[in-house]
Design an enzyme around this catalytic site. Structure first.
Site, PDB file in Angstrom:
ATOM      1  CG  ASN A  89      -2.003  -0.970   1.055  1.00  0.00           C
ATOM      2  OD1 ASN A  89      -2.300  -1.654   0.050  1.00  0.00           O
ATOM      3  ND2 ASN A  89      -2.123  -1.412   2.379  1.00  0.00           N
ATOM      4  CG  HIS A 102       4.095  -2.406   5.893  1.00  0.00           C
ATOM      5  ND1 HIS A 102       4.213  -0.865   5.945  1.00  0.00           N
ATOM      6  CD2 HIS A 102       2.891  -2.559   5.541  1.00  0.00           C
ATOM      7  CE1 HIS A 102       2.920  -0.317   5.894  1.00  0.00           C
ATOM      8  NE2 HIS A 102       2.119  -1.153   5.578  1.00  0.00           N
TER       9      HIS A 102
END
Ligand code: AMP
Ligand code: ZN
Length: 116
Positions: A89, A102
């Site tokens: 994201n 991440h």
């Protein structure tokens, strides 16, 4: 947010607890606190990078390593053969809420496409 205040930097340093499932030289992987699938693991670099695009520019090879580590976690969690999704994201509309790079590893159930 400064790196001192960064939640995932604190997890890397062991200052905030997490269920760590794999540790590499440059990455750690831990279970998401709010899992969206039977396997939901975050693979993060030990070094602070705000997002995947900036990390790709700043540290050639790091994203490859995150992908390799995510695959090893998928194998260990027995979801590699059934298939999984790896998501980065990025930014507000991308749903990013923690600005330390991440990769989300999601697996263990059929995942809808397109995602919501
Ligand atoms: P994103 O919205 O892509 O930035 O993802 C951030 C993810 O971090 C979310 O899926 C959260 O559930 C997860 N998260 C937040 N705090 C923690 C924590 N302390 N330990 C593990 N996962 C966390
Ligand atoms: Zn950080």
């Amino acid at each position: 947010m400064s790196e001192t205040d960064c939640l995932f930097c604190k997890i890397v340093k062991g200052e905030v607890p997490a269920e760590i499932v794999r540790e590499g030289d440059r990455t750690i992987a831990f279970r998401d606190i709010n899992p969206q699938a039977p396997t939901h693991v975050l693979v993060v670099p030990r070094d602070h990078h705000p997002d995947v695009a900036s990390a790709a520019v700043a540290d050639s090879g790091l994203i490859d390593e995150i992908v390799r580590e995510a695959h090893e976690v998928a194998v260990a969690d027995n979801v590699a053969d059934s298939g999984y999704r790896l998501v980065f994201n990025t930014g507000g509309n991308g749903g990013q809420t923690v600005f330390h790079l991440h990769g989300h590893l999601l697996g263990g159930r059929g995942l809808n496409w397109p995602p919501g």
